[in-house]
Write a protein that holds these residues in place. Structure first.
Motif: not given
Length: 116
Positions: A96-103
């Protein structure tokens, strides 16, 4: 759900999360009841068989805002009410890879990678 996820995560998947702890052989004690989560997904490779045996490779990558998935859980693209993820035909979560909620900065996004 963020505005971006609202239009992006339009498919449904079912996840079975492993219960805490292991038995005397190191296997999970079982799985929680199936939960439906909103996702988007991409199919990938599955299994390669070579002269030295079978190699586990990525089967599906699933994107979601669902933050509770972990390696060892099981995931099925689609809806299932089956109690046993193996019987349902689910694939094991490998990473599982976490990504920032950029927008929107409301909820992070996650890539759930399954293998066979």
């Amino acid at each position: 759900m963020s505005e971006t996820a609202n239009w992006s995560y339009t498919a449904t998947a079912t996840i079975w999360r492993k219960l805490e702890g292991t038995d005397e052989y190191g296997d999970p004690l079982g799985y929680a009841l199936p939960e439906q989560i909103m996702v988007d997904y991409e199919g990938g490779l599955s299994k390669r068989i070579g002269s030295l045996g079978a190699e586990i490779v990525v089967k599906n990558t699933v994107w979601t805002e669902f933050a509770l998935a972990e390696a060892g859980d099981y995931l099925l693209i689609g809806i299932s009410t089956e109690f046993d993820p193996i019987v349902a035909g689910a694939d094991e979560v490998r990473q599982v890879i976490r990504y920032a909620d950029t927008f929107d900065r409301m909820a992070d996004d996650f890539a759930i990678i399954t293998g066979v």
